[in-house]
Design an enzyme around this catalytic site. Structure first.
Site, mmCIF file in Angstrom:
data_model
loop_
_atom_site.group_PDB
_atom_site.id
_atom_site.type_symbol
_atom_site.label_atom_id
_atom_site.label_comp_id
_atom_site.label_asym_id
_atom_site.label_seq_id
_atom_site.Cartn_x
_atom_site.Cartn_y
_atom_site.Cartn_z
ATOM 1 N N ASP A 35 0.910 -3.268 -3.271
ATOM 2 C CA ASP A 35 1.188 -1.949 -2.589
ATOM 3 C C ASP A 35 2.384 -2.050 -1.510
ATOM 4 O O ASP A 35 3.044 -0.968 -1.517
ATOM 5 C CB ASP A 35 -0.271 -1.991 -1.714
ATOM 6 C CG ASP A 35 -1.092 -1.302 -2.770
ATOM 7 O OD1 ASP A 35 -1.004 -0.592 -3.732
ATOM 8 O OD2 ASP A 35 -2.335 -1.317 -2.132
ATOM 9 N N HIS A 37 -1.271 1.649 3.505
ATOM 10 C CA HIS A 37 -0.164 2.448 3.051
ATOM 11 C C HIS A 37 0.574 3.078 4.393
ATOM 12 O O HIS A 37 1.730 3.147 4.436
ATOM 13 C CB HIS A 37 -0.588 3.293 2.165
ATOM 14 C CG HIS A 37 -1.211 3.214 0.704
ATOM 15 N ND1 HIS A 37 -0.050 2.271 -0.088
ATOM 16 C CD2 HIS A 37 -2.258 2.823 0.280
ATOM 17 C CE1 HIS A 37 -0.632 1.795 -1.014
ATOM 18 N NE2 HIS A 37 -2.202 2.161 -0.793
#
Ligand SMILES: [Zn+2]
Length: 293
Positions: free
Chosen positions: A246, A269
């Site tokens: 990620d 994120h």
């Protein structure tokens, strides 16, 4: 001496299909070759005018637990694993066409995209890739102080990512820490297979909100109180490998290569985007930073 690497794109279009984790839509994605210095962009071919949204920090939308971009009302959700696949394979220029508001989930990892791209092949272009060398300490901290990500210099010409994941003694996800030195080979062999994970209670909440209606236990890792439900880990530290995957996808929103050491503790994120902004701000005056036009 540091030799800049050449930019790369796909040798020919790469297509893959799958189901959207959020909407349940049947989705077709096509990764198209693109000219040098054009960067990564997503194109919604299902909307009037087929709008294009550049995959850069400026277009990132506030979201929980995923990365989304939008421009003039056209949204693309869950871009992070496609972004990680492109960055992981060092593909710098690509238009990602799709016929839905989200990327397909595949098996929760990056393999759906990585296999399609590798099958199409990769070609070098003639322009060099911009590089940002992290020369000072930067940090991004969650408002509650429970997660953070730091970036700092590294004595060698590479990107290192250390990720520590610890959700406490009661979590079914055991603490794990891993440091990787990025290369496409490392990405393909050590990160691309690592799947998204989620707690059972969060799945229940998402389904109640109408999301994930077609998602099964085979499509990602769902952790109940006693561990993974209806599935098996591909590596003991698959979760932390996915978190690093990620990071690679989110860092690519900067549009340049990075050399430095990023150290993340329970980052997600939003913090990944925040550290990119912090790093860019801290280095803007040094001339080391050039964004792909
Ligand atoms: Zn992910």
């Amino acid at each position: 001496m540091l030799t800049p690497r050449l930019q790369r794109t796909l040798a020919k279009p790469a297509e893959c299909r799958g189901i959207g984790f959020l909407t349940g839509a049947d989705i077709t994605v096509t990764f198209l070759p693109a000219p040098e210095n054009s960067g990564i962009a997503f194109q919604r071919v299902d909307l009037p005018g087929q709008p294009i949204i550049p995959a850069t920090l400026e277009y990132v939308q506030p979201r929980e637990r995923r990365t989304a971009i939008a421009s003039e009302g056209a949204v693309v959700e869950l871009i992070e694993h496609a972004m990680a696949s492109l960055a992981g394979l060092q593909i710098d220029n690509c238009v990602v066409q799709l016929n839905a508001p989200e990327l397909p989930g595949g098996d929760g990892s990056a393999l759906l995209f990585v296999h399609a791209i590798l099958e199409a092949g990769i070609v070098e272009q003639s322009a060099t890739k911009p590089l940002l060398v992290v020369s000072r300490e930067c940090q991004a901290v969650d408002s509650t102080g429970s997660s953070q990500i730091l970036a700092g210099p590294i004595p060698r010409h590479l990107l290192a990512i250390t990720f520590e994941l610890d959700y406490g003694p009661r979590s079914p996800i055991r603490p794990q820490v891993l440091t990787v030195e990025f290369s496409p080979e490392l990405f393909v062999a050590g990160l691309a297979f690592a799947r998204t994970f989620i707690l059972e209670e969060d799945v229940t909440a998402l389904r109640a909100a109408g999301y994930g209606t077609r998602v099964t236990e085979q499509d990602l890792l769902i952790f109940g109180p006693d561990g993974v439900i209806g599935n098996e880990l591909r590596a003991r530290d698959e979760c932390v490998r996915h978190k690093i995957l990620d990071c690679i996808g989110d860092f690519a929103l900067l549009g340049c290569d990075l050399h430095g050491h990023f150290r993340a503790y329970r980052s997600g994120h939003s913090l990944n985007h925040a550290i990119c902004r912090a790093v860019r701000e801290a280095h803007e005056e040094e001339g080391t930073f050039r964004q792909v036009a």
